[in-house]
Design an enzyme around this catalytic site. Structure first.
Site, PDB file in Angstrom:
ATOM      1  N   ASP A  76      28.091 -24.137 -39.141  1.00  0.00           N
ATOM      2  CA  ASP A  76      28.300 -23.405 -40.523  1.00  0.00           C
ATOM      3  C   ASP A  76      29.815 -23.294 -40.932  1.00  0.00           C
ATOM      4  OD1 ASP A  76      27.941 -20.681 -42.296  1.00  0.00           O
ATOM      5  OD2 ASP A  76      26.055 -21.244 -41.840  1.00  0.00           O
ATOM      6  N   ASP A  77      30.068 -22.422 -41.505  1.00  0.00           N
ATOM      7  CA  ASP A  77      31.562 -22.350 -41.993  1.00  0.00           C
ATOM      8  C   ASP A  77      32.491 -22.351 -40.921  1.00  0.00           C
ATOM      9  OD1 ASP A  77      33.478 -21.977 -44.061  1.00  0.00           O
ATOM     10  OD2 ASP A  77      32.936 -20.088 -44.814  1.00  0.00           O
ATOM     11  N   LYS A 152      23.898 -27.555 -45.616  1.00  0.00           N
ATOM     12  CA  LYS A 152      23.939 -26.026 -46.184  1.00  0.00           C
ATOM     13  C   LYS A 152      25.085 -26.015 -47.280  1.00  0.00           C
ATOM     14  CE  LYS A 152      24.748 -21.224 -45.246  1.00  0.00           C
ATOM     15  NZ  LYS A 152      24.605 -20.184 -44.000  1.00  0.00           N
ATOM     16  N   ASP A 154      26.769 -23.329 -49.618  1.00  0.00           N
ATOM     17  CA  ASP A 154      26.894 -22.081 -50.065  1.00  0.00           C
ATOM     18  C   ASP A 154      27.306 -21.635 -51.523  1.00  0.00           C
ATOM     19  OD1 ASP A 154      26.737 -19.243 -49.253  1.00  0.00           O
ATOM     20  OD2 ASP A 154      27.792 -19.466 -47.321  1.00  0.00           O
ATOM     21  N   TRP A 190      21.632 -16.927 -52.402  1.00  0.00           N
ATOM     22  CA  TRP A 190      21.394 -15.405 -51.968  1.00  0.00           C
ATOM     23  C   TRP A 190      20.596 -14.727 -52.857  1.00  0.00           C
ATOM     24  CZ3 TRP A 190      26.929 -15.309 -53.202  1.00  0.00           C
ATOM     25  CH2 TRP A 190      27.723 -15.996 -52.437  1.00  0.00           C
ATOM     26  N   ARG A 206      18.053 -19.896 -50.362  1.00  0.00           N
ATOM     27  CA  ARG A 206      18.238 -18.703 -49.942  1.00  0.00           C
ATOM     28  C   ARG A 206      17.675 -17.775 -51.200  1.00  0.00           C
ATOM     29  NH1 ARG A 206      21.958 -17.214 -46.147  1.00  0.00           N
ATOM     30  NH2 ARG A 206      21.900 -15.118 -47.010  1.00  0.00           N
ATOM     31  N   ASP A 210      22.870 -12.120 -46.631  1.00  0.00           N
ATOM     32  CA  ASP A 210      22.591 -12.543 -45.164  1.00  0.00           C
ATOM     33  C   ASP A 210      21.912 -11.389 -44.403  1.00  0.00           C
ATOM     34  OD1 ASP A 210      24.254 -14.383 -46.016  1.00  0.00           O
ATOM     35  OD2 ASP A 210      26.285 -13.746 -44.641  1.00  0.00           O
TER      36      ASP A 210
END
Length: 337
Positions: A76-77, A152, A154, A190, A206, A210
């Site tokens: 991830d990040d 992924k 974001d 999100w 998504r 989160d």
């Protein structure tokens, strides 16, 4: 399975679009929900490194998680620190990843698993590392050259209007298509409004914030019930990662909450990405995440989405929820059989 349906009762009180793209994703991936592991809820920024990723790979193979389908090991990040001044390619942290990402991908592939990586459609990632805006073609080719299997992307530091968001994700989708390498594309925006357009853009999208503490699991479920119809082979609603009960991870819930979440994610046809410590996984969590009957429901090849058949939860819902109300839900899923 009962009469061709998977049925699950969710006891919440137990533990207190108009836009249409011209081109679609073309990678033949995601015929069933993706399964794997993600570093974020385990290591956050501070513990991410090639060494830890390699240890995770070995743990997945040793404890049986890989053998039941967890194939993607996703960084991830916080892996990138900048761009090369001449080539403008993303630069991995030289301390955390001294041999670079390609060497790590080669290691993961030799072990029979797949490597995922992270970027953002904005100028910066959520942790303020370099994002991919304006560099989509270069970054997609870089990831392909490194042997990356999963991306992924974001949505931090990026425009929030629907049209711009869809177009920016489409730009990365098209860039990935042009590389010729099959790379599972995970859109991380999100919001439920990604769902109607999601299948044209990505292999998963998504639909909620989160997942960390138990109320955020509730919020993800409430979001999911509004968009179930958009999941099908090739593209899936994503309510975020599985949060285990390991206190060594950056976030954790109780063992019972972790098992409830996993059961729901399976019947909802959600991606199964472990966001917990697999280096310190408990016997209880391992038993949860290797339940072959539930995994078979999640990975049912017909790809019918889960759906809500009974609900006593409040009609009004305003995330983020401060707590979980005492209510019940029953979810079902039609199986191929």
């Amino acid at each position: 399975p009962m009469s061709g349906y998977a049925l699950l009762k969710f006891w919440l009180a137990l533990t207190s679009v108009a836009w249409a793209p011209a081109v679609g994703l073309d990678n033949s991936l995601g015929r069933t929900p993706g399964m794997g592991y993600n570093t974020w809820n385990d290591f956050r920024c501070e513990g991410i490194s090639a060494t830890n990723v390699k240890q995770v790979v070995d743990a997945l193979l040793h404890n049986g998680l890989a053998s039941v389908g967890y194939q993607y090991v996703n960084i991830d990040d916080c892996w990138a620190v900048g761009r090369d001044p001449q080539t403008h390619r993303l630069l991995p942290d030289p301390v955390a990843f001294p041999e670079g990402i390609k060497a790590l991908a080669d290691f993961v592939h030799r072990k029979g698993l797949k490597l995922g990586i992270y970027t953002d459609r904005g100028n910066w990632t959520c942790a303020k590392r370099p994002g991919s805006w304006g560099h989509e073609a270069l970054d997609a080719q870089t990831f392909a050259d490194w042997g990356v299997d999963y991306l992924k992307e974001d949505s931090c530091f990026a425009p929030s209007d629907h049209e711009t968001a869809f177009q920016e994700y489409a730009t990365m989708r098209d860039a990935l298509n042009r590389t010729g390498r099959p790379i599972y594309f995970s859109l991380c925006g999100w919001k439920t409004w990604y769902a109607p357009a999601g299948r044209a853009l990505a292999n998963s999208w998504r639909i909620a914030g989160d997942v960390n503490a138990w109320p955020s699991v509730y919020d993800a479920v409430r979001a999911m019930q509004r968009v179930t119809q958009y999941s099908a082979p090739g593209g899936w609603n994503d309510p975020d990662m599985l949060v285990g009960s390991s206190p060594q991870a950056a976030v954790h819930n109780s063992p019972q909450q972790a098992r409830t979440q996993f059961s729901l994610w399976c019947v909802m046809a959600a991606p199964l990405l472990i966001g917990s410590s697999v280096l310190n996984i408990s016997h209880y969590d391992l038993e949860t995440y290797t339940n072959r009957e539930l995994i078979a429901i999640n990975q049912d090849p017909a790809g019918h989405p889960g759906f809500l058949v009974f609900d006593t939860c409040p009609a009004a819902w305003h995330p983020p929820s401060p707590s979980v109300p005492p209510c019940q839900q029953v979810w079902a899923r039609q199986l191929q059989s």
